[in-house]
Design a protein around this motif. Structure first.
Motif, mmCIF file in Angstrom:
data_model
loop_
_atom_site.group_PDB
_atom_site.id
_atom_site.type_symbol
_atom_site.label_atom_id
_atom_site.label_comp_id
_atom_site.label_asym_id
_atom_site.label_seq_id
_atom_site.Cartn_x
_atom_site.Cartn_y
_atom_site.Cartn_z
ATOM 1 N N ASP A 172 0.829 -1.200 0.000
ATOM 2 C CA ASP A 172 0.000 0.000 0.000
ATOM 3 C C ASP A 172 0.863 1.249 0.000
ATOM 4 O OD1 ASP A 172 -2.537 -1.420 0.265
ATOM 5 O OD2 ASP A 172 -1.880 -1.902 2.295
ATOM 6 N N LEU A 173 2.036 1.155 0.623
ATOM 7 C CA LEU A 173 2.951 2.281 0.732
ATOM 8 C C LEU A 173 4.379 1.805 0.501
ATOM 9 C CD1 LEU A 173 1.437 3.864 3.978
ATOM 10 C CD2 LEU A 173 1.162 4.769 1.657
ATOM 11 N N TRP A 174 5.203 2.714 -0.012
ATOM 12 C CA TRP A 174 6.631 2.444 -0.205
ATOM 13 C C TRP A 174 7.426 3.417 0.661
ATOM 14 C CZ3 TRP A 174 9.100 -0.603 -4.284
ATOM 15 C CH2 TRP A 174 8.202 -1.370 -5.013
ATOM 16 N N ILE A 175 8.333 2.886 1.466
ATOM 17 C CA ILE A 175 9.263 3.729 2.212
ATOM 18 C C ILE A 175 10.567 3.773 1.436
ATOM 19 C CG2 ILE A 175 10.534 4.051 4.356
ATOM 20 C CD1 ILE A 175 8.353 2.538 5.799
ATOM 21 N N THR A 176 11.001 4.980 1.079
ATOM 22 C CA THR A 176 12.225 5.165 0.307
ATOM 23 C C THR A 176 13.062 6.261 0.974
ATOM 24 O OG1 THR A 176 11.540 6.993 -1.135
ATOM 25 C CG2 THR A 176 10.794 4.787 -1.743
ATOM 26 N N VAL A 177 14.298 6.361 0.557
ATOM 27 C CA VAL A 177 15.088 7.520 0.981
ATOM 28 C C VAL A 177 14.558 8.742 0.236
ATOM 29 C CG1 VAL A 177 17.150 6.153 1.448
ATOM 30 C CG2 VAL A 177 16.813 7.154 -0.821
ATOM 31 N N PHE A 178 14.822 9.921 0.754
ATOM 32 C CA PHE A 178 14.378 11.135 0.087
ATOM 33 C C PHE A 178 15.028 11.239 -1.298
ATOM 34 C CE2 PHE A 178 13.136 12.722 4.322
ATOM 35 C CZ PHE A 178 11.890 13.222 3.987
ATOM 36 N N GLY A 179 14.201 11.547 -2.284
ATOM 37 C CA GLY A 179 14.713 11.758 -3.629
ATOM 38 C C GLY A 179 14.853 10.502 -4.459
ATOM 39 N N ALA A 180 14.390 9.347 -3.949
ATOM 40 C CA ALA A 180 14.440 8.124 -4.761
ATOM 41 C C ALA A 180 13.682 8.365 -6.059
ATOM 42 C CB ALA A 180 13.840 6.953 -3.993
ATOM 43 N N LYS A 181 14.328 8.116 -7.184
ATOM 44 C CA LYS A 181 13.762 8.516 -8.474
ATOM 45 C C LYS A 181 12.915 7.432 -9.133
ATOM 46 C CE LYS A 181 17.637 11.649 -9.321
ATOM 47 N NZ LYS A 181 18.821 11.933 -10.169
ATOM 48 N N SER A 182 13.255 6.171 -8.873
ATOM 49 C CA SER A 182 12.544 5.092 -9.539
ATOM 50 C C SER A 182 12.843 3.783 -8.830
ATOM 51 C CB SER A 182 12.978 4.992 -11.011
ATOM 52 O OG SER A 182 14.336 4.600 -11.100
ATOM 53 N N PHE A 183 12.256 2.706 -9.321
ATOM 54 C CA PHE A 183 12.485 1.383 -8.739
ATOM 55 C C PHE A 183 13.959 1.008 -8.822
ATOM 56 C CE2 PHE A 183 12.699 -3.277 -9.169
ATOM 57 C CZ PHE A 183 12.026 -3.659 -8.018
ATOM 58 N N GLU A 184 14.601 1.315 -9.952
ATOM 59 C CA GLU A 184 16.003 0.949 -10.130
ATOM 60 C C GLU A 184 16.963 1.956 -9.493
ATOM 61 O OE1 GLU A 184 13.486 -0.529 -13.419
ATOM 62 O OE2 GLU A 184 13.877 1.458 -12.587
ATOM 63 N N ASP A 185 16.495 3.154 -9.239
ATOM 64 C CA ASP A 185 17.357 4.217 -8.718
ATOM 65 C C ASP A 185 16.823 4.653 -7.361
ATOM 66 O OD1 ASP A 185 19.250 6.147 -8.437
ATOM 67 O OD2 ASP A 185 18.480 7.481 -9.988
ATOM 68 N N GLY A 186 16.958 3.755 -6.386
ATOM 69 C CA GLY A 186 16.402 4.019 -5.068
ATOM 70 C C GLY A 186 17.273 4.876 -4.177
ATOM 71 N N GLY A 187 18.462 5.184 -4.615
ATOM 72 C CA GLY A 187 19.341 6.041 -3.830
ATOM 73 C C GLY A 187 20.042 5.293 -2.717
ATOM 74 N N MET A 188 20.312 5.992 -1.625
ATOM 75 C CA MET A 188 21.015 5.406 -0.494
ATOM 76 C C MET A 188 20.138 4.352 0.197
ATOM 77 S SD MET A 188 22.677 8.910 1.036
ATOM 78 C CE MET A 188 23.522 8.035 2.352
ATOM 79 N N LEU A 189 20.699 3.662 1.186
ATOM 80 C CA LEU A 189 20.009 2.544 1.804
ATOM 81 C C LEU A 189 19.300 2.938 3.091
ATOM 82 C CD1 LEU A 189 22.637 -0.299 1.310
ATOM 83 C CD2 LEU A 189 20.699 0.307 -0.137
ATOM 84 N N LEU A 190 18.181 2.259 3.341
ATOM 85 C CA LEU A 190 17.451 2.410 4.590
ATOM 86 C C LEU A 190 18.010 1.427 5.613
ATOM 87 C CD1 LEU A 190 13.886 2.446 3.007
ATOM 88 C CD2 LEU A 190 15.079 4.440 3.932
ATOM 89 N N THR A 191 17.839 1.742 6.873
ATOM 90 C CA THR A 191 18.380 0.906 7.948
ATOM 91 C C THR A 191 17.247 0.177 8.673
ATOM 92 O OG1 THR A 191 18.212 2.642 9.620
ATOM 93 C CG2 THR A 191 20.215 2.607 8.253
ATOM 94 N N PRO A 192 17.570 -0.821 9.490
ATOM 95 C CA PRO A 192 16.527 -1.524 10.267
ATOM 96 C C PRO A 192 15.749 -0.585 11.186
ATOM 97 C CG PRO A 192 18.552 -2.803 10.227
ATOM 98 C CD PRO A 192 18.876 -1.475 9.620
ATOM 99 N N ARG A 193 16.323 0.543 11.517
ATOM 100 C CA ARG A 193 15.640 1.497 12.405
ATOM 101 C C ARG A 193 14.325 1.953 11.799
ATOM 102 N NH1 ARG A 193 15.969 7.122 12.574
ATOM 103 N NH2 ARG A 193 15.363 8.048 14.608
#
Length: 375
Positions: free
Chosen positions: A55-76
């Motif tokens: 229903d929702l996607w959590i991404t880093v700020f500025g993630a541009k697309s599925f292939e270009d998700g940017g930096m990584l999210l942490t378990p936090r």
């Protein structure tokens, strides 16, 4: 009588009729190919997003697309999301580019998609050979059979090296193309982490909400808790990916521009031929006026000519377009033809021919019936 007269006017000069049909055919094929490629590219870009049960996607700020998700999210971020009211599950997903080293030398880039299908978030799309249990085997991955040559393999059982990890092809998908031309390589979440040992983070978290939960409220609550991340709905992330690859790269503009150009060229060609045909039959039209035929009757004859041209030209054009569609199935960018697009193309053809008929109608309205008696 209107159709009979329209047929006779059209087929009286078969060369001119052929030119008209070629103009319509050219326009339909060009528009169909350009819009078919646009739809094909859109499907490629959003295939994994549409297949994800989130229903929702959590991404880093500025993630541009599925292939270009940017930096990584942490378990936090995952723990914070799980503590949010209305959240049912938070499923980790890794999507990162990696170097694929071919068995016989050379390398290319692939997109590693690390997911645990049993979590219910994202499973490999359109598996045709092998199962998820096969992908869970040691060193196993799934790739699309379209990319055998590019990846330097021949099928299931072949091995290669991704980054510093040895992998073995255990399953195959079919028709899962990548718009960025880096083949999707599906594997388990833990294996994806072993391929990228530099971090224990993930690219996305797929959020599933409780039944009956207000998704927008959950999104706002998540956004308030996750200061270093962005929370998007499925539709928002889908639109962002399309905008990134189709419009910021200019590819979508090129497809749409080609379609508009095809429509314009077809309209001009049909308008010229209908105008010339009408001009050559001014004497006959003047005779009809002298015998008492109304302007509306003559206008309907011209519109009938345009309609016949539209139907015949569309039938020829869509046949060629469907042939190209079949031939493109195994290419890097296959065309897509939907019933909606086929209907829209027919409406475009009829509209194009109707607009083209206006120039001929304007000429006919200036006919003086008395010219019949001056000859």
């Amino acid at each position: 009588m209107i159709l009979t007269l329209a047929f006779r006017n059209l087929f009286h000069d078969r060369i001119r009729l052929a030119v008209t049909l070629v103009g319509i055919l050219f326009s339909i094929v060009l528009v169909a190919v350009q819009l078919g490629l646009y739809l094909g590219a859109s499907n490629m870009i959003t295939a994994n997003i549409d297949a994800a049960k989130a229903d929702l996607w959590i991404t880093v700020f500025g993630a541009k697309s599925f292939e270009d998700g940017g930096m990584l999210l942490t378990p936090r971020e995952r723990h914070q999301a799980l503590a949010t009211p209305g959240v049912k599950a938070v499923i980790p997903l890794i999507v990162r580019f990696a170097e694929w080293r071919k068995p016989e030398g050379g390398s290319t880039r692939v997109v590693i998609v690390g997911t645990d299908a049993e979590d219910g978030g994202l499973a490999p799309i359109n598996l045709v050979d092998g199962t998820w249990e096969d992908i869970k085997a040691p060193e196993a991955v799934a790739i699309d059979r379209t990319y055998f040559n590019e990846l330097g393999i021949k099928g299931i059982g072949d091995t290669a090296q991704v980054m510093n990890s040895r992998i073995r092809v255990r399953a195959l998908t079919d028709g899962v193309r990548s718009f960025v031309q880096s083949p999707y390589t599906y594997t388990t979440l833990n294996r994806a982490r072993s391929i990228f040992p530099d971090s224990d983070g993930v690219t996305f978290y797929l959020v599933q909400t409780q039944p009956g939960a207000n998704i927008e409220k959950v999104r706002q609550d998540l956004q308030g808790r996750l200061e270093g991340a962005e929370v998007l709905t499925q539709a928002e992330f889908r639109d962002r990916s399309l905008k990134q690859w189709l419009f910021r790269t200019g590819a979508g503009v090129a497809f749409i521009g080609g379609a508009l150009l095809g429509s314009l060229v077809g309209t001009v060609i049909v308008a010229q031929t209908l105008y010339s045909s009408t001009k050559d039959h001014l004497g006959e039209f003047a005779t009809l006026r002298a015998l008492g035929s109304s302007s509306g009757y003559i206008h309907r004859v011209i519109l009938a000519q345009a309609g016949i041209s539209a139907v015949v030209g569309y039938a020829l054009g869509i046949s060629i377009a469907l042939t190209i569609l079949v031939l493109s199935r195994n290419t890097a960018l296959p065309m897509v033809m939907t019933p909606g697009l086929a209907f829209w193309l027919f409406a475009l053809t009829v509209g194009m021919c109707a607009i083209s008929a206006l120039s001929a109608i304007v000429k006919v309205t200036k006919i003086d019936p008395a010219t019949v008696f001056s000859k």
